[in-house]
Design an enzyme around this catalytic site. Structure first.
Site, PDB file in Angstrom:
ATOM      1  N   GLY A 209     -53.406  51.276 -36.068  1.00  0.00           N
ATOM      2  CA  GLY A 209     -51.979  51.144 -36.698  1.00  0.00           C
ATOM      3  C   GLY A 209     -52.070  51.832 -38.150  1.00  0.00           C
ATOM      4  O   GLY A 209     -53.112  52.607 -38.539  1.00  0.00           O
ATOM      5  N   ASN A 210     -50.801  51.523 -38.971  1.00  0.00           N
ATOM      6  CA  ASN A 210     -51.297  52.259 -40.332  1.00  0.00           C
ATOM      7  C   ASN A 210     -50.785  51.231 -41.255  1.00  0.00           C
ATOM      8  O   ASN A 210     -50.066  50.308 -41.126  1.00  0.00           O
ATOM      9  CB  ASN A 210     -50.759  53.620 -40.201  1.00  0.00           C
ATOM     10  CG  ASN A 210     -48.954  53.642 -39.982  1.00  0.00           C
ATOM     11  OD1 ASN A 210     -48.404  53.021 -40.827  1.00  0.00           O
ATOM     12  ND2 ASN A 210     -48.906  54.258 -38.927  1.00  0.00           N
ATOM     13  N   ARG A 211     -50.864  51.258 -42.796  1.00  0.00           N
ATOM     14  CA  ARG A 211     -50.413  50.588 -43.533  1.00  0.00           C
ATOM     15  C   ARG A 211     -48.696  50.812 -43.984  1.00  0.00           C
ATOM     16  O   ARG A 211     -48.325  50.186 -44.811  1.00  0.00           O
ATOM     17  CB  ARG A 211     -51.062  50.809 -44.956  1.00  0.00           C
ATOM     18  CG  ARG A 211     -52.615  50.417 -44.732  1.00  0.00           C
ATOM     19  CD  ARG A 211     -53.375  50.580 -45.853  1.00  0.00           C
ATOM     20  NE  ARG A 211     -52.889  49.856 -46.909  1.00  0.00           N
ATOM     21  CZ  ARG A 211     -52.768  50.342 -48.306  1.00  0.00           C
ATOM     22  NH1 ARG A 211     -53.637  51.497 -48.462  1.00  0.00           N
ATOM     23  NH2 ARG A 211     -52.406  49.578 -49.227  1.00  0.00           N
ATOM     24  N   SER A 212     -48.110  51.470 -43.436  1.00  0.00           N
ATOM     25  CA  SER A 212     -46.561  51.591 -43.497  1.00  0.00           C
ATOM     26  C   SER A 212     -45.942  50.277 -43.549  1.00  0.00           C
ATOM     27  O   SER A 212     -46.125  49.489 -42.475  1.00  0.00           O
ATOM     28  CB  SER A 212     -45.952  52.529 -42.574  1.00  0.00           C
ATOM     29  OG  SER A 212     -44.566  52.541 -42.773  1.00  0.00           O
TER      30      SER A 212
END
Ligand code: C5P
Length: 399
Positions: A209-212
C-alpha cells in the site's frame, strides 16, 4: 470573518443538534451581528428559551401569531442579510423545498431576500431517503447553501452521514454566502474524483500500500459538491470519511480502479485523479498466507506493472472533457517542477497538481502546498492552505 454588522436570522428546528446552534449564535453575536432566533416548537423541546435569549440577547420568536401587528413573518425575512437554519431536519428541508410555510420560520424563509444556509442533521436513513435527497437537490439548484451533514457518531449508537456540521463551518458558510463568495459555478457539472491509496494483495492477509490518506480527494469532493457539481468519488483506502451527498464507489486495487474509471469516465465533464495508485502488483497473488520458513531468510516477490489509468484516460478523452492528474514527488525546487512538467507531457492530461511529499509532508496532514501545471500554457499556479482551501483553488483553475 464578516466586516459590517449583519442582521442574521438563525432558524432552529427540532433535532438533538439544536444544542450546537447555541454555539452558532454565540459566534455571530461575538462578531458583532444582530441575531434573531426563530425556533420551531419542536426545537424548544431540545434547547431552552432562556439559553437562546441570553446568548442572542433578543427574544426568541416562535409563533406565527405573536405580535401580528409587526408583520414579523414578512419583515424578518425581508430584513435579514442571511438566514441560517441549523439544525435543519428532514421535515424542514421538505417544507423549504416545496414552499410550505406552516410556521414563522417557513414564512420567513419564503419572504427572504438574502441567501439561505441550511445545516441538515438527521439519522442516516432519513438523509439517504430519496425524498430527502430530492429535496436537497431542489434546494441546491435554487442556490441554497447546504452545509454538511458530516459523517460520524449520531445520537444513538449508530454512526454515518447525518451529523450536523460543526458551528465554525456553518458560521463560515454564512459569511461566505453574504459576501457573495458562495459559488455555484459547478452547477450542472459532473465530476469524477479518485482518492485514497490502492492496496495490492500479496496473499489473503498482506498487501502493498502507500501512505495516502485521501484527505485532499475528499476535500475536492466536498467543495465540488458545495459548488453545485454532481460528484462521484472512486475511493481506494481512505483514512477519512467521504462527505455525504456524493456517490461513492469503493475499490481496493489499481485494477479495480482502472475498470471503474474507464467505465464511468465517459459520463463525466471533469475527471480528477487524486488517488495514489500502485504502479505494480503481484504477478500472482498467493492463495494462502506466505510462510516465513518457506523462504530461507529472503522473500522474492515478482511484481508486474499496473495499467497507467491516467495516461489511458487522457488518450481516450473527448474534446470537452477536462482530465486532471496529481503527482506526489520527493524532489524539490527546480527538479520538482521539471518532473511535474515531464509527467504532464507524458500522461497527456490537461492539468497536473504537483506536490512535494516527504515523511512529514503531504500525507495525512490537514494542510497542503501544491503547484498546478497546465498543458495549454506555461502558467504555474501556486496554492497553499488547508486541504479545503487548496481544493477550492484547484477547482478554480478549470471551473
Ligand atoms: O506516475 P505517477 O504515479 O506519479 O502519476 C500520478 C498520477 O497518475 C495520479 O494522478 C495517479 O492517480 C495516476 N496514476 C494512474 N495509474 C497508475 C499510477 C498513477 O492513474 N498506475
Amino acid at each position: 470573518m464578516s466586516r459590517t454588522p449583519l442582521r442574521i436570522v438563525v432558524g432552529i428546528t427540532g433535532g438533538i443538534a439544536a444544542y450546537k446552534a447555541v454555539s452558532v449564535v454565540r459566534e455571530f453575536v461575538k462578531d458583532g451581528h444582530h441575531v434573531d432566533i426563530i425556533a420551531t416548537e419542536a426545537a424548544l423541546q431540545f434547547v431552552g428559551r432562556p439559553t437562546l435569549e441570553a446568548i442572542s440577547r433578543n427574544p426568541v420568536l416562535v409563533g406565527l401569531y405573536d405580535d401580528v401587528a409587526q408583520v414579523r413573518h414578512v419583515a424578518l425575512g425581508q430584513q435579514a442579510d442571511v438566514i441560517v437554519v441549523a439544525p435543519a431536519t428532514a421535515n424542514t428541508l421538505a417544507q423549504f423545498a416545496t414552499g410550505l410555510a406552516p410556521d414563522l420560520l417557513g414564512n420567513t424563509v419564503l419572504a427572504r431576500r438574502g441567501p439561505l444556509v441550511v445545516a441538515p442533521a438527521m439519522h442516516t436513513e432519513m438523509w439517504d431517503n430519496p425524498a430527502t435527497q430530492a429535496n436537497i437537490s431542489t434546494l441546491r439548484s435554487r442556490g441554497v447553501v447546504v452545509v454538511g451533514p458530516g459523517v460520524g457518531q449520531l445520537t444513538g449508537s449508530d454512526s454515518g452521514p447525518g451529523r450536523m456540521s460543526e458551528p465554525e463551518e456553518i458560521v463560515a458558510a454564512a459569511y461566505e454566502a453574504v459576501s457573495g463568495e458562495a459559488k455555484h459555478d459547478l452547477l450542472g457539472k459532473r465530476i469524477l474524483i479518485t482518492g485514497g491509496g490502492t492496496r495490492e494483495p500479496l496473499d489473503p492477509v498482506r498487501f502493498i500500500g502507500n501512505r495516502s490518506s485521501g484527505k485532499q480527494a475528499v476535500a475536492l469532493a466536498q467543495r465540488a459538491m458545495q459548488r453545485g457539481a454532481e460528484v462521484t468519488l472512486i475511493s481506494a483506502h481512505l483514512e477519512v470519511e467521504p462527505p455525504a451527498g456524493i456517490s461513492l464507489v469503493s475499490v481496493s486495487t489499481a485494477a479495480e480502479m482502472h475498470s471503474e474509471v474507464m467505465t464511468l469516465s465517459p459520463d463525466f465533464d471533469i475527471v480528477i485523479m487524486a488517488a495514489a495508485v500502485s504502479d505494480y502488483r503481484m504477478d500472482s497473488v498467493s492463495g494462502s498466507k506466505l510462510k516465513k520458513a518457506d523462504n530461507g531468510g529472503e522473500l522474492h516477490l515478482t511484481l508486474v506493472e499496473n495499467p497507467d489509468i491516467l495516461k489511458e484516460l487522457a488518450s481516450a478523452k473527448t474534446a470537452e472533457q477536462i482530465i486532471v492528474g496529481f503527482a506526489a514527488e520527493t524532489a524539490t525546487g527546480e527538479d520538482l517542477l521539471r518532473l511535474g512538467q515531464e509527467k504532464l507531457d507524458r500522461k497527456g492530461c490537461d492539468y497536473l497538481v504537483l506536490n512535494h511529499v516527504d515523511w512529514n509532508e503531504g500525507f495525512g496532514t490537514d494542510r497542503n502546498e501544491v503547484k498546478v501545471l497546465s498543458s495549454s500554457d506555461d502558467r504555474i499556479i501556486k496554492v497553499s492552505g488547508s486541504k479545503l482551501a487548496v481544493a477550492d483553488k484547484v477547482l478554480d483553475t478549470f471551473a
